[in-house]
Write a protein that holds these residues in place. Structure first.
Motif, PDB file in Angstrom:
ATOM      1  N   ASP A  43       0.844  -1.379   0.046  1.00 25.19           N
ATOM      2  CA  ASP A  43      -0.083   0.269  -0.155  1.00 25.19           C
ATOM      3  C   ASP A  43       0.885   1.237  -0.027  1.00 25.19           C
ATOM      4  OD1 ASP A  43      -2.572  -1.104   0.205  1.00 25.19           O
ATOM      5  OD2 ASP A  43      -1.732  -2.085   2.057  1.00 25.19           O
ATOM      6  N   GLY A  44       2.124   1.139   0.014  1.00 26.13           N
ATOM      7  CA  GLY A  44       3.001   2.172  -0.156  1.00 26.13           C
ATOM      8  C   GLY A  44       3.380   2.592   1.162  1.00 26.13           C
ATOM      9  N   VAL A  45       3.313   1.914   2.263  1.00 29.56           N
ATOM     10  CA  VAL A  45       3.580   2.269   3.864  1.00 29.56           C
ATOM     11  C   VAL A  45       4.924   1.761   3.955  1.00 29.56           C
ATOM     12  CG1 VAL A  45       2.931   2.066   6.117  1.00 29.56           C
ATOM     13  CG2 VAL A  45       1.164   2.116   4.396  1.00 29.56           C
ATOM     14  N   ALA A  87       4.453 -12.880  -3.872  1.00 30.87           N
ATOM     15  CA  ALA A  87       5.628 -12.328  -3.110  1.00 30.87           C
ATOM     16  C   ALA A  87       6.619 -13.159  -2.582  1.00 30.87           C
ATOM     17  CB  ALA A  87       4.853 -11.595  -1.846  1.00 30.87           C
ATOM     18  N   THR A  88       6.903 -14.154  -3.596  1.00 31.44           N
ATOM     19  CA  THR A  88       8.007 -15.003  -3.184  1.00 31.44           C
ATOM     20  C   THR A  88       9.318 -14.705  -3.195  1.00 31.44           C
ATOM     21  OG1 THR A  88       8.106 -16.093  -5.472  1.00 31.44           O
ATOM     22  CG2 THR A  88       6.348 -17.033  -4.032  1.00 31.44           C
ATOM     23  N   VAL A  89       9.518 -13.767  -4.140  1.00 31.82           N
ATOM     24  CA  VAL A  89      10.739 -13.117  -4.304  1.00 31.82           C
ATOM     25  C   VAL A  89      10.745 -11.596  -3.883  1.00 31.82           C
ATOM     26  CG1 VAL A  89      12.688 -12.683  -6.149  1.00 31.82           C
ATOM     27  CG2 VAL A  89      11.438 -14.662  -6.009  1.00 31.82           C
ATOM     28  N   TRP A  90       9.843 -11.112  -4.371  1.00 29.05           N
ATOM     29  CA  TRP A  90       9.660  -9.377  -4.189  1.00 29.05           C
ATOM     30  C   TRP A  90       8.593  -9.096  -3.361  1.00 29.05           C
ATOM     31  CZ3 TRP A  90      13.520  -6.559  -4.478  1.00 29.05           C
ATOM     32  CH2 TRP A  90      14.458  -6.742  -5.646  1.00 29.05           C
ATOM     33  N   PRO A  91       8.630  -9.142  -1.954  1.00 24.60           N
ATOM     34  CA  PRO A  91       7.064  -8.850  -1.275  1.00 24.60           C
ATOM     35  C   PRO A  91       7.322  -7.185  -1.345  1.00 24.60           C
ATOM     36  CG  PRO A  91       9.047  -9.378   0.287  1.00 24.60           C
ATOM     37  CD  PRO A  91       9.599  -9.702  -1.315  1.00 24.60           C
ATOM     38  N   GLY A  92       6.219  -6.750  -1.222  1.00 25.85           N
ATOM     39  CA  GLY A  92       5.755  -5.232  -1.244  1.00 25.85           C
ATOM     40  C   GLY A  92       6.016  -4.591  -2.578  1.00 25.85           C
ATOM     41  N   LYS A  93       6.387  -3.350  -2.472  1.00 23.44           N
ATOM     42  CA  LYS A  93       6.436  -2.469  -3.719  1.00 23.44           C
ATOM     43  C   LYS A  93       7.507  -1.486  -3.570  1.00 23.44           C
ATOM     44  CE  LYS A  93       1.370  -3.159  -5.426  1.00 23.44           C
ATOM     45  NZ  LYS A  93       0.177  -2.347  -5.386  1.00 23.44           N
ATOM     46  N   PRO A  94       8.792  -1.914  -3.157  1.00 28.13           N
ATOM     47  CA  PRO A  94       9.734  -1.018  -2.851  1.00 28.13           C
ATOM     48  C   PRO A  94      10.478  -0.230  -4.150  1.00 28.13           C
ATOM     49  CG  PRO A  94      10.670  -3.365  -3.197  1.00 28.13           C
ATOM     50  CD  PRO A  94       9.233  -3.463  -3.493  1.00 28.13           C
TER      51      PRO A  94
END
Length: 405
Positions: free
Chosen positions: A38-40, A368-375
Motif C-alpha cells: 500500500d506504499g507504507v 510475493a515469493t521473491v519481491w514482497p511489497g512494492k519497494p
C-alpha cells in the motif's frame, strides 16, 4: 486500454500515479524505506543504497517535470546518501543499514555505487541541494574503486575498508554501470564517461555473439563465465541461475543509448546486437509457458527455469521496444510495445492499492515469493518516460533540456 499504444497524456498520468504511490518513502534515518503493498514504509527492513539512489533518481525526474512534492522526496532520499548510508570512515557507501542505522551489509557493491552515480547525475541536473557534490564524490569513488581501465570492465564488490575486491564479477553491476556512466557524461559534459560505457558495452556484444543472444550473468575474476552459479537457488533476486530475460531486454535498450550518445564515434554493431538480444529475450521469455507475461530466467537452451513474472521485466521490454522503434521506425517493435502495455494494464498495474504488482505467479496472480511489497518505482517510471524522450541524452538531461533531443 485499447490495442493502440498509450498516448503521451496517458503515460504522463501513469508516471504521476506512480510517484503519488511513493510519496511516503522517506525514511526517518534518511534515505528511502522499503514500501509495502500500500506504499507504507516497512521500517523493520533495512535502508538500501540501491533503493535510496533510485528514489533520488525517479523523484528527481519528477521534480524536473514539475510534479508537486517530488523535489522534497528526492531531497529526503538524498540525505540518506550523504548521511546514514555514507561510510564516513572508509569512504563510499554501505549496501544497507538496519533500523538502528548500523550497517547490516557493509560491503562496497558496484551495483549500489553505480546507482549512487545515477542519483548524483539526476540530482545535479535537477538542481537539488547537494546534488553536484554527491555526483562529484560518486564518480570519484566509482572511477578509483570500480572502473578497471586496463580491461574496460568493472569490479563487482569490495570489503568495507577497500582492502581487496571479491573475485566474483557480475553482468548486473556492469549493466547499471553503463547506465550510470552515460548519465554522468550527460551531467558533467565529460566525454570520457560515455566512452567508458561503450567499452563496457562491448562485454554484452561479445557475450551475445558467443551465447546465441543469451547473456551469462556470473563470472570469475578473469571474466570467464560461470554458467552453473546458483543452479540450486535459481530465483535469487540479484544473482539468479541461467539467462535473465529482463537483462537481455535492458541491455538491448542500453546499447542504443550508447550508440546515440557517441554518434559517429560509437562502436559498430550495436544495433545488430540490440536486435539479437531483443529477439532472443522475446522468443525465450514471452508467453513461454502458454500464459502471457515474461518468465524471469531460462536455462541455456531457452527452457524456462523461474516462471514468476516480475514487473521490472515487462517494464524493460516496453523500454526496449520503444527504443528499437525510435531507432528503426519498424512497425513490429511498435506492435510489441502496444501488446506489452496492454498486458501491464490488464495484469501488472494495481489500480486499487497503487503502483505495479512487483511479482506475479505463472498464472498472473499477485505473489510475493521473491519481491514482497512494492519497494521500487524505477523501472515503471522509466517505462512511462523512455517512449517520450530521445535515445540521447538520458532521461534527466532530456527532461531538463528538451531541445537537446
Amino acid at each position: 486500454m485499447s490495442d493502440a499504444p498509450p498516448d503521451d497524456a496517458w503515460l504522463d498520468a501513469e508516471l504521476r500515479r506512480l510517484l503519488s504511490f511513493g510519496r511516503r518513502v522517506a525514511h526517518p534515518l534518511g534515505g528511502a524505506a522499503w514500501l509495502d503493498e500500500d506504499g507504507v514504509p516497512d521500517l523493520d527492513r533495512p535502508v538500501h543504497t540501491w533503493i535510496t539512489s533510485r528514489t533520488v533518481h525517479v523523484f528527481g525526474l519528477g521534480a524536473l517535470l514539475g510534479v508537486e512534492g517530488s523535489a522534497e522526496v528526492a531531497a529526503a532520499a538524498l540525505r540518506g546518501l550523504t548521511g546514514v548510508l555514507h561510510d564516513e570512515e572508509d569512504g563510499g557507501w554501505f549496501a544497507a543499514v538496519g533500523p538502528d542505522g548500523a550497517p547490516v551489509d557493509p560491503a562496497k557493491a558496484g551495483y549500489a555505487h553505480a546507482f549512487v552515480v545515477l542519483a548524483g547525475a539526476t540530482a545535479a541536473t535537477a538542481g537539488l541541494d547537494g546534488g553536484e557534490a554527491l555526483l562529484a564524490e560518486a564518480t570519484e569513488v566509482f572511477e578509483r574503486r570500480f572502473w578497471d581501465d586496463a580491461a574496460g570492465r568493472v569490479l563487482d564488490e569490495w570489503d568495507r575498508a577497500w582492502t581487496a575486491p571479491v573475485p566474483y564479477r557480475g553482468l548486473n553491476s556492469a549493466m547499471h554501470s553503463v547506465e550510470a556512466m552515460l548519465a554522468a557524461g550527460d551531467a558533467t559534459g565529460d566525454r570520457t564517461w560515455p566512452e567508458r560505457a561503450a567499452r563496457l558495452a562491448g562485454l554484452a556484444t561479445d557475450l551475445a555473439a558467443t551465447h546465441d543472444g543469451r547473456l551469462p550473468e556470473h563470472f570469475g575474476p578473469d571474466w570467464t563465465p560461470d554458467l552453473e552459479l546458483n543452479r540450486d537457488r535459481p530465483d535469487d533476486p540479484f544473482k539468479p541461475f541461467g539467462a535473465t530475460v529482463g537483462h537481455g531486454l535492458e541491455w538491448s535498450r542500453l546499447l542504443l543509448h550508447v550508440e546515440a550518445s557517441l554518434g559517429d564515434a560509437a562502436p559498430a554493431g550495436l544495433l545488430e546486437t540490440s536486435r539479437l538480444l531483443f529477439d532472443r529475450a522475446v522468443a525465450d521469455g514471452w508467453s513461454a509457458d502458454g500464459a502471457p507475461g515474461f518468465v524471469y530466467t531460462t536455462d541455456w537452451d531457452g527452457t524456462p527455469v523461474v516462471r514468476q513474472r516480475f514487473h521490472w521485466v515487462v517494464a524493460e521490454a516496453i523500454g526496449a521496444a520503444a527504443a528499437l522503434h525510435r531507432r528503426t521506425g519498424e512497425q513490429s517493435y511498435l506492435d510489441r510495445y502496444a501488446e506489452w502495455w496492454a498486458y501491464v494494464d490488464e495484469h501488472v498495474r494495481d489500480t486499487e492499492r497503487g503502483s505495479w504488482h512487483h511479482e506475479l505467479d505463472p498464472h498472473n496472480r499477485p505473489a510475493a515469493t521473491v519481491w514482497p511489497g512494492k519497494p521500487d518505482l524505477y523501472h515503471a517510471v522509466q517505462a512511462t518516460l523512455l517512449p517520450r524522450l530521445p535515445l540521447a541524452p538520458g532521461l534527466a538531461a532530456a527532461t531538463a533540456f528538451p531541445a537537446a533531443g
